[in-house]
Write a protein that holds these residues in place. Structure first.
Motif, PDB file in Angstrom:
ATOM      1  N   UNK B  93      61.479  46.977 -19.070  1.00 35.35           N
ATOM      2  CA  UNK B  93      60.937  47.447 -17.791  1.00 35.35           C
ATOM      3  C   UNK B  93      59.430  47.220 -17.703  1.00 35.35           C
ATOM      4  N   UNK B  96      58.540  43.525 -17.276  1.00 36.68           N
ATOM      5  CA  UNK B  96      58.847  43.075 -15.905  1.00 36.68           C
ATOM      6  C   UNK B  96      57.788  43.566 -14.925  1.00 36.68           C
ATOM      7  N   UNK B  97      57.496  44.868 -15.014  1.00 36.70           N
ATOM      8  CA  UNK B  97      56.512  45.438 -14.096  1.00 36.70           C
ATOM      9  C   UNK B  97      55.151  44.809 -14.349  1.00 36.70           C
ATOM     10  N   UNK B  99      54.600  41.900 -15.399  1.00 38.51           N
ATOM     11  CA  UNK B  99      54.665  40.541 -14.847  1.00 38.51           C
ATOM     12  C   UNK B  99      54.439  40.555 -13.340  1.00 38.51           C
ATOM     13  N   UNK B 100      55.211  41.386 -12.631  1.00 37.11           N
ATOM     14  CA  UNK B 100      55.080  41.433 -11.174  1.00 37.11           C
ATOM     15  C   UNK B 100      53.661  41.827 -10.774  1.00 37.11           C
ATOM     16  N   UNK B 101      53.157  42.892 -11.399  1.00 39.95           N
ATOM     17  CA  UNK B 101      51.828  43.384 -11.031  1.00 39.95           C
ATOM     18  C   UNK B 101      50.748  42.387 -11.464  1.00 39.95           C
ATOM     19  N   UNK B 103      50.886  39.171 -11.923  1.00 36.81           N
ATOM     20  CA  UNK B 103      50.838  37.910 -11.185  1.00 36.81           C
ATOM     21  C   UNK B 103      50.327  38.082  -9.760  1.00 36.81           C
ATOM     22  N   UNK B 104      50.416  39.309  -9.224  1.00 34.94           N
ATOM     23  CA  UNK B 104      50.059  39.484  -7.811  1.00 34.94           C
ATOM     24  C   UNK B 104      48.776  40.264  -7.585  1.00 34.94           C
ATOM     25  N   UNK B 110      48.210  45.797  -2.572  1.00 36.24           N
ATOM     26  CA  UNK B 110      49.289  46.694  -2.984  1.00 36.24           C
ATOM     27  C   UNK B 110      49.467  46.675  -4.494  1.00 36.24           C
ATOM     28  N   UNK B 111      49.472  45.463  -5.088  1.00 34.15           N
ATOM     29  CA  UNK B 111      49.665  45.357  -6.535  1.00 34.15           C
ATOM     30  C   UNK B 111      48.425  45.797  -7.307  1.00 34.15           C
ATOM     31  N   UNK B 114      48.734  49.411  -7.322  1.00 37.59           N
ATOM     32  CA  UNK B 114      49.780  49.827  -8.260  1.00 37.59           C
ATOM     33  C   UNK B 114      49.259  49.798  -9.695  1.00 37.59           C
ATOM     34  N   UNK B 173      50.101  29.710 -14.975  1.00 36.35           N
ATOM     35  CA  UNK B 173      51.097  29.881 -13.918  1.00 36.35           C
ATOM     36  C   UNK B 173      51.887  28.598 -13.698  1.00 36.35           C
ATOM     37  N   UNK B 176      55.582  28.500 -14.715  1.00 35.51           N
ATOM     38  CA  UNK B 176      56.598  29.039 -13.815  1.00 35.51           C
ATOM     39  C   UNK B 176      56.826  28.100 -12.644  1.00 35.51           C
ATOM     40  N   UNK B 186      62.787  33.350  -9.149  1.00 32.90           N
ATOM     41  CA  UNK B 186      61.720  34.024  -9.894  1.00 32.90           C
ATOM     42  C   UNK B 186      62.322  34.829 -11.040  1.00 32.90           C
ATOM     43  N   UNK B 187      63.443  35.487 -10.728  1.00 32.98           N
ATOM     44  CA  UNK B 187      64.127  36.338 -11.695  1.00 32.98           C
ATOM     45  C   UNK B 187      64.546  35.551 -12.933  1.00 32.98           C
TER      46      UNK B 187
END
Lengths: 282, 282
Positions: B93, B96-97, B99-101, B103-104, B110-111, B114, B173, B176, B186-187
């Motif tokens: 978890x 993953x989080x 990664x999302x945060x 990269x953005x 928003x990220x 976060x 990057x 990817x 992406x997943x």
């Protein structure tokens, strides 16, 4: 099924994580803040009491004592841990035999649980040291019990502190010492003028980490003194646990926890500003 | 100068000897725990030799008795389950989080928010969350091992997400993008490309999270103490009164609590040391 876009995937990951974090971190934080304005005992009904808990906090002798003990403890333990840790690191980074075995042994305390270590040291303080003719147990006197807790906490914390200093020392290139040696910098002068300035970032990491851990001390106290003798070793965390959960002071100790939270944030911000300024100077 | 350099290149024996002697401070408490655990209470005389000499006859009786008294296998089971599940979920978890945060957060407010929101959780001491969490987990019906795991996932989230996002900055990057051009989502790109590359960080996260959860007393103490289930450290606290003055039994039990992590350390010493250093320095 339609393929999710990159943004949608990221949203689907981030939102549940934020929810989880909110429910188990922010929500209890807010609730704790709200309980701090009540006379909640932990069960039954309760009333709002405004800021009475906060005004009471500043006149409560036991709370005052716990802050005094916690800071006294944290400052001394931080100093002891960093001085010994740095000395050990200098030794372990030097030209010695059995380097990796020694490093491996000195790291062992870091992996052991604080509670069990506390119990083992409790026996040493209560039976072994007095049997060696070093007076009565350190734990039974209000003057020495807090020192005993410093010893146990430092014994454990030194392991990690040493390791961080070693990795700091390894970043110092050998030619710095060689160049210094030409100018006659050896021994203490070499350390003061060359080595230490170069490892200041590691020094600040260690200060911040150890201070923060020591301020939250709990396990060692639970194992060694349970806050005694005469409440002389009650740390803030221990008092909040003891009186908040089992002592019927849920509301009052929530106020204590809010103040403690503010103190931790203030110290962390101060330390981070202070150390980043130091680093800029270099 | 030349002469000095030559001397420095050979082994520094005084420091080596001092460091070996210093190891005694680490080994002595463990040695003491071991010999006391192997003795019968009748061998414990009041002088120092009674406690510290080697036992006359080696007996594992104390260990089997300690296992019975503290319900060792159940506590061990809970400790292993909580630690393993927490570590596995944290790696899945939090990475993953992260990664999302990670990269953005450069592009999206928003990220960025976060990230700051979660990482600021590092300053929240457990003491302030403790009392509300006790109430909350009880209301949600998870005042048991499951609730403890959820709490850990949130407590370690700030540190782990910071570690993962920090590590991600070094992963180009373009890796990817190449996979995305091939039509991967992406997943699936994450699991096939990014997750394996972050392996060194998984090791760091695993070590830090595992050491923290394995040795933690406070969280299981306040959340699952009502269930009758114990973790290994919690069992030492719970059964402390039953040991009474039978220190042989008590020390056998303490050692049983320490042995699993000591074995783990012997097997993965390098990973553990690297993990702790990386976690602190990064």
């Amino acid at each position: 099924m339609k393929k999710l876009s990159r943004n949608q995937t990221f949203m689907l990951i981030t939102i549940p994580v934020l929810v989880l974090f909110f429910v188990f971190n922010t929500l209890p934080l807010i609730k704790g803040f709200m309980y701090s304005f009540t006379n909640f005992k932990g069960f039954g009904s309760y009333d709002m009491v405004g800021i009475r808990n906060y005004t009471d906090l500043f006149t409560d002798a036991r709370v005052g004592k716990s802050y005094l003990f916690t800071f006294k403890f944290a400052v001394l333990a931080t100093i002891v841990t960093n001085v010994i840790g740095l000395l050990l690191a200098l030794g372990l980074n030097g030209k010695i035999r059995a380097k990796s075995a020694l490093r491996g042994i000195y790291f062992v305390p870091r992996i052991l649980g604080g509670l069990v270590v506390g119990y083992i040291f409790g026996y040493i303080f209560t039976y072994i040291l007095p049997a060696l003719g070093l007076g009565s147990s350190m734990l039974s006197s209000t003057k020495t019990a807090w020192i005993a807790i410093v010893i146990v906490a430092a014994w454990q914390a030194i392991a990690q502190t040493t390791l961080i200093y070693i990795s700091g020392l390894q970043t110092v290139p050998a030619d710095v010492y060689e160049a210094g040696a030409i100018d006659g910098a050896t021994g203490w002068i070499q350390f003061k003028e060359l080595t230490f300035p170069l490892i200041i970032p590691f020094f600040s990491i260690n200060l911040v980490l150890s201070m923060k851990d020591f301020l939250m001390v709990f396990d060692q106290i639970m194992a060694l003194t349970k806050g005694g003798p005469a409440q002389s070793t009650e740390s803030i965390s221990y008092l909040i646990y003891q009186n908040g959960i089992t002592g019927g002071q849920f509301g009052f100790q929530s106020a204590n926890a809010v103040i403690f939270f503010i103190v931790i944030v203030a110290i962390s911000v101060f330390q981070l500003n202070f150390t980043s300024k130091k680093e800029e100077q270099l | 100068m030349n002469k000095k350099n030559k001397v420095a290149a050979t082994t520094n024996w005084p420091v080596t000897i001092l460091l070996i002697l210093g190891c005694l401070t680490v080994i002595f408490p463990l040695y003491m725990a071991l010999v006391i655990a192997l003795k019968k209470p009748s061998e414990m005389t009041n002088d120092i030799a009674g406690a510290l000499s080697l036992p006359k006859s080696w007996s594992l009786e104390n260990f089997s008795e300690a296992m019975r008294v503290t319900d060792f296998w159940h506590s061990l089971g809970y400790s292993i389950m909580i630690t393993v599940v927490t570590v596995v979920l944290a790696i899945l978890i939090h990475s993953l989080a992260g990664y999302a945060i990670g990269r953005c957060m450069a592009k999206s407010k928003f990220y960025k928010f976060s990230y700051l929101y979660i990482v600021s959780g590092m300053f929240v001491p457990f003491a302030i969350l403790m009392m509300p969490l006790v109430k909350q987990t009880a209301q949600m019906g998870i005042d048991n091992w499951f609730g403890v795991i959820l709490c850990y996932l949130v407590f370690y989230m700030p540190m782990n997400i910071m570690l993962y996002t920090g590590y991600l900055k070094n992963i180009p990057i373009a890796l990817e993008e190449a996979a995305t051009i091939d039509g991967a989502t992406t997943w699936s790109t994450y699991w096939k490309v990014i997750f394996p590359i972050m392996k060194p960080m998984h090791a760091t996260v695993a070590v830090l999270t595992a050491l923290g959860t394995w040795n933690d007393v406070m969280t299981p103490l306040v959340i699952m103490s009502g269930t009758g289930a114990n973790t290994l450290p919690l069992a030492q606290l719970t059964f402390q009164t039953q040991f009474g003055t039978n220190y042989n039994l008590a020390f056998a039990s303490y050692l049983l609590a320490l042995i699993p992590i000591l074995i783990f350390y012997l097997v993965c010493q390098k990973q553990i040391i690297n993990g702790v250093v990386n976690g602190a320095v990064k």
